[in-house]
Structure formats: structure tokens, C-alpha cells
Design a protein around this motif. Structure first.
Motif: not given
Lengths: 389, 389
Positions: A73-74, A102, A105-106, A226-231
Motif C-alpha cells: 500500500w505504501d 495509508c 498518510t501520504y 516518491p514520498t517514501s524512502y524504503f518503499g
């Protein structure tokens, strides 16, 4: 004969029972994540995923990242949507609410289209919603693990392509990939997210994603990173492409043992026609559903076309709760799950029938579970009747 | 005798060699992630982490989430910092650059304080930086896996508490937890992030975090919600607290097999005094460093006080590159890693000496590696000399 120690058969909607070879792969001796042997294993694993999803388009991009289904989802919210975008979330249970959380959150605006419990949004409702607003993407839970409701991916995807052709079709296939038919290319799906521990038959710990060439293009033309690093696919896409091309590459350390187990189960799955695998799940599901009906019980998913083939969510007799029944099943060597849908969690139980419990002819998990269910419900009913006297 | 099939000894700075029992735990039969047996295993694992980190403050909060060390950065950036916050990142190699990237992804302004390659920022420089700007948190890589540079956590933490008492002290302990002393409470650390596959001795696939009561309070008084979903402590904290209290709880499916393996290795680690474990790593490290010096080679970390105890980053003789040497080590049954620091990647190799390779008296991995290194370097030098003729 299984080489696993004797243990109750795990028949919840994931994690499921695992094949011996798959579990043995989990104990693989330590290897460098950038050494040639593991690079080969990981690369082959990614290529086998293409088969599992029935995609031959070279622009399709598989991802395997340490995590869980939730991390998928992330990945969708952080790579395929941008802050301020509108997305349409089709609701068939608990997991749509969480997917919507989710997105929020973003900074992505999630509009939910909800069906009554046990049902799914109808095509005409979806069409109406798509015409009311411009949605960056639509998400649908293929099988909602909280309700056992099956969604109609092919028809939905066709509808989206017709009514709102720029909208990406995103499928939450956590409880469907490996037991429900998914024709990624033919149905025009843009992204499927799933996890290792359900019908794919590998222990939990991996987030698995397939993105279409169209989804990747949409990702590449983002206005903001992208607004996640790990994902982040920006971080992971070159890694996945390198592994599949046989080249070592590093962003974050993958789990060699889990990838070995995934390799083993995908080798097994792709060694027979996928159609046979789906047919085996349909057959087992019909047997379970008939047994449930024979017991006078009903399912959350009332309409046959809404019923998943890898699990069954069963209403208990009036007044009976999961703690009345589940221990009696456990005594008989089978583990079912309680309810998960908050509104009705105390009124039903869930029976997962996926993977080796269904496909391995040497296993009698399903038959034993059906007998246990019958005995357990009868015994619980007798206890209730006795205490009511 | 190991029950693992014969294989080259993996002596890179993680993943490392694993104990037989730990690997066997990876093959644990399938269990429900919310069933009593697994809840007990997970709860005990979290409690053992408190011992490993030497924290007795009940307000400290451990997290174990499917992922990798990198996911720990997301957890810090998304839970302990807020968009617009300033953070100070001490740079001792590759991993500070990446941690800074991670902060920027979440809208957090990362200022890096860089040292020359092989060195670490000095306390007076850190003090000056802390006085120049208000930082929400400071991060330090305890051992930078790209350089083998060790940071001085106790002195740094004392300095931060003195000069900028509101600033949280965050330690990237991916390559240090389990082989370098960390006294979480006594040193006043607010957060340590680490991973399973290095000195903790569990296969890769888990992000492991310890947060102080002060860090949790800071998290709880955020102005905006956490900016990650999968990495959100809002989602995970109740789950971790429930597991440790013996209560089933669900946010995303954990990996029972990896958690079993972590339980096994933590049981082993905490069964002897931690001081003995750290001493064993220091002793092995001294042996390696002496052998390196005897070969006439130098380390990236020149000053003894800068040298990690779980790995050694070794400059190759002038003109020699990792591909000249690593295959010769592999022929002798040991796997080292190439360089990772972009500016000098072709000039050095990395030797990891952590976990069972160091602590298990039945293993001769380190001695064999020292012999292999000597022979490999000599052979590579001869080949170079021959081709130069």
C-alpha cells in the motif's frame, strides 16, 4: 510424509501451511546478497513472478522487498499517487479502510465506495463514481481477508479503461495471488500488490508487487519525488532490474533466506499449468462451501459470485462467538481465525483453504477441517443449549 | 560440527554466518501470527532486546518490523522528525549520505557534518554545529559499513545533552548492535536503529529499533501525524506493547520464522554476559588488525580509536583492485566484500568479523580468513608484478 514436526494445521487466511522444501529453503546457509549465486536466485525469482501474474510485457516490473502486504500500500500511495491526488477505493471490508488510511498518510485524497458487509460495489456504482471525479487510480481488494468477498477484476478493469482511461487499476491481491486467476496483461491491470505468506506459500516477510509499463510511466512522470524512502521505486527499480539481469546491486539488504523460499515455491507453482492450480482451489472451495451450507451455516459473502476461492468467512449460529468454537477446532488439530471486520467480529470465523493444504494430494487438511468444523459447532451448540437450560 | 552444507565462510560486514540453531528456527512450521505460541515468542523477543540494548527503563520501546536496516531510517524520519525540522547528520561514510536522503524524502532538512574518509567529525566540530542551529535530532552511524569507522557514542551523547538538551540522539547501529558496546540508558541515547543480519546473527529481513521514553514522548507530541504508514509508530506501538504483554494484536503480518530466528539468537546472546561478547569481538578485531598491519596494509580508519571491532576496511596495495583479490579469497573458502564508498570503492576491501565467526570456539573462520588474505594478496601482487614485466 512431511518432515515438519507434528503441529495443528494452520487454516487461517494466511499465513498458510508450507511445503517442506519451502521451509527447508528458509534455512539456507548464509550468502552474500550481492554474490553471484544469490543474484541468480533473486533474478530467477523475479522472472518467475512474471509467469505467476501472467504478464509477458517486458515493460512490466516486479518488486520483491522485505516487508509485508501492507508495505505494498505504501508503495502504491508513495509512487503511483502524488499529494493532493484523488483516488477511488472500492470497499469490501477492513482492508479498504486501511488502504484509505495509508493514502491519507501520504496526502492523497481517498474516496471510498462502500458495499454492505458481504457484498461488493456494483459496476454501475463504480461507473457513476468514475464519472463524477477524475481519479488518479482506483483500488480494489481482490479478496478481502476480513469478509471473504471476491471482486470482479476483469470486468472492473475493462470498465475503468472505458470510462476513465487515464485512471490506473490497482489490485490488492494479498489474499488472491496464487489462488485466484489474475491475467495481468490481458485484463489491463496496472499494479497488483501481494505478500508472500498466503496462496504463494512462502513464509511472511516479503512485499511482492507487479507494476505495468503504464504504471511505471506514470511513476516516471511524477511532479514530486516518491514520498517514501524504503518503499521508493526510484530506489528499488534499478535494483530489481539489475538482479533480473544477473548484475549485483545494492539499495537495502534483501533477505536471502526468504527469497530462496520464494524461489522454491514459485518453481513449484510454475511447474504445473496455473489453470490447474486455480481449478484445485475452486474445487476445494466448493467442498468447503457445501459443507458450510450442509451445517446450516451462512457465509458473509452470500452471493456465489462474491465468494472467494481461497477462504470462507462463516457466520456462527446465533449467540455463538469465536471463543466458543476456535478452541474446539484447535483440540482437533486445526486452526481457524476469528472475525476481523470490526462491526461483526464476534459473529463469524474464517477458514483459509490455500496452497499445499489444497494442492498436495498427500494432505488431508481440508477434509479434517470440515469434520472438525462440524464436530466443533455441534459441541459448542450443545454447550450453549446445556447452559441455557 | 555445523549441520550446514559446506560453503564459503561469509565474512562480509553483513549478512554474517549463522548458528545452526538460528537457521533451523527459520524452518519453523507455520503458526498463526496472533496465536498464543507465537505471541509468547514475539513478546519474549522484544523483552530480550531490552537486555541487548542495556535498557531497564520501562518507557523504552522496542520495535521489530519486517524490513531491513534502511526501514529504520524511515522510522526515524517519519516518526521523530516533522516536515521542516532541521536535523544534524554526522558523516563517516556512505550511510550518512543515504540517511540524509531519507530525511529529505520526508521533508526534513538534513545538515551533514562531514569528516575526511576514514575519520569522524570531532567533538568540537559537533559542539560548534549544535550551537549554530536548533536541531530536532542528531544522527550518528555507530559503525559505517562503508569505511569501518567507529563513532564515539557515549561522548557524543553527553555533548548533545549538555549543549543542546532538546536534541534527540539517534544512533544508526546497523553494523554495531551485538558487537559494539551500547549502554542505551546510561549513555542517554534516544533511538538506535539496527537490522537482524549483522552482529545480532539472524538472517536479514527485520528492522529492529529501540526508542527511549523521551523519544516516544517527542513522537506523541508531534504536530502532524507520522509521514509513513508501514513505518508508523502510531500503527506499530500498540502492537509491540500488546505482543510484549502477551496479547494478540494485528496491524500488518509479522514474519513468524524470522522472529523465531531472532528469538533463538537473542537467547544465545543474552545467556552470557554482554561484556564477554564485546570482549570477544575486540580480541578478534585486534588479531585481524595486527594481521593487516603485518601485511603492510593500512585501514581506511587510520586512528585506532576510529576502528570498528566488527569489521575492517582494508586499503589494497597501490594498483590492486577488489576483483584482483576477492576471487582468490573465494577459492580459499572465504567471502570478503568490495569497497562501497563511491569515491574510493575500487581501492579497498571489507572484512566482517562478527557473530559466530568470532564467538564460536569451534569455528576457525577468522584464522582461515587471515591466512587466505595473506595468500590472496601475495598471489595478486605476483600476478601484477608478472604482467608489469
Amino acid at each position: 510424509m512431511s518432515s515438519q514436526p507434528s503441529h495443528p494445521a494452520l487454516l487461517i487466511p494466511g499465513p498458510i501451511e508450507f511445503d517442506d522444501q519451502v521451509l527447508q529453503s528458509m534455512s539456507h546457509y548464509s550468502e552474500s546478497h550481492v554474490g553471484a549465486p544469490f543474484v541468480k536466485t533473486f533474478g530467477e525469482t523475479l522472472t518467475m513472478l512474471r509467469k505467476l501474474f501472467q504478464t509477458e510485457d517486458p515493460a512490466s516490473q516486479p518488486f520483491v522487498i522485505s516487508g509485508s502486504g501492507t508495505l505494498g500500500w505504501d508503495q502504491v500511495a508513495a509512487n503511483l499517487a502524488e499529494p493532493g491526488d484523488d483516488v477511488l477505493v472500492l470497499h469490501t471490508g477492513y482492508f479498504a479502510d486501511s488502504f484509505a488510511d495509508c493514502f491519507e498518510t501520504y496526502g492523497v485524497k481517498a474516496t471510498q465506495l462502500k458495499a454492505p458487509i458481504g457484498d461488493r460495489p456494483q459496476l454501475d456504482e463504480v461507473e457513476k463514481a468514475l464519472k463524477e471525479k477524475k481519479y488518479k487510480l482506483l483500488t480494489v481488494t481482490h479478496v478481502d481477508t476480513s469478509t471473504g468477498v471476491l471482486s470482479e477484476i476483469e470486468a472492473l478493469s475493462k470498465l475503468v479503461h472505458k470510462v476513465s482511461p487515464d485512471t490506473l487499476v490497482v489490485v490488492d491481491g494479498v489474499c488472491s495471488v496464487g489462488c485466484e486467476e489474475i491475467q495481468f496483461d490481458k485484463w489491463g491491470i496496472d499494479c497488483v500488490i501481494t505478500a508472500s505468506q498466503k496462496a504463494i506459500g512462502c513464509p511472511a516477510g516479503l512485499s511482492i508487487v507487479m507494476a505495468s509499463g503504464r504504471a511505471i510511466k506514470s511513476f516516471q512522470s511524477r511532479k514530486v519525488p516518491p514520498t517514501s524512502y524504503f518503499g521508493s521505486w526510484k530506489n528499488w527499480m534499478p535494483i530489481m532490474q539489475n538482479y533480473e539481469a544477473g548484475k549485483p546491486s545494492y539499495f537495502a539488504t534483501p533477505s536471502p533466506q526468504l527469497v530462496h523460499a520464494l524461489h522454491t515455491t514459485l518453481t513449484q507453482i510454475t511447474s504445473i499449468p496455473l489453470a490447474d492450480r486455480f481449478a484445485a482451489h475452486r474445487k476445494a472451495s466448493q467442498k468447503v462451501k457445501k459443507a458450510v451450507a450442509d451445517l446450516g451455516l451462512t457465509q458473509l459473502a452470500e452471493k456465489p459470485e462474491n465468494q472467494a476461492n481461497g477462504m470462507t468467512a462463516i457466520y456462527l449460529p446465533k449467540g455463538m462467538t469465536p471463543p466458543d468454537v476456535l478452541p474446539k477446532l484447535m483440540q482437533r488439530g486445526v486452526v481457524f481465525a476469528g472475525g476481523l471486520h470490526k462491526q461483526i467480529a464476534t459473529q463469524y470465523i474464517r477458514f483459509g483453504h490455500m496452497g499445499v493444504s489444497v494442492t498436495d494430494p498427500n494432505r488431508d487438511d481440508i477434509d479434517r477441517a470440515i469434520v472438525a468444523l462440524k464436530e466443533g459447532i455441534t459441541e459448542a451448540q450443545q454447550a450453549m443449549d446445556a447452559s441455557a437450560r
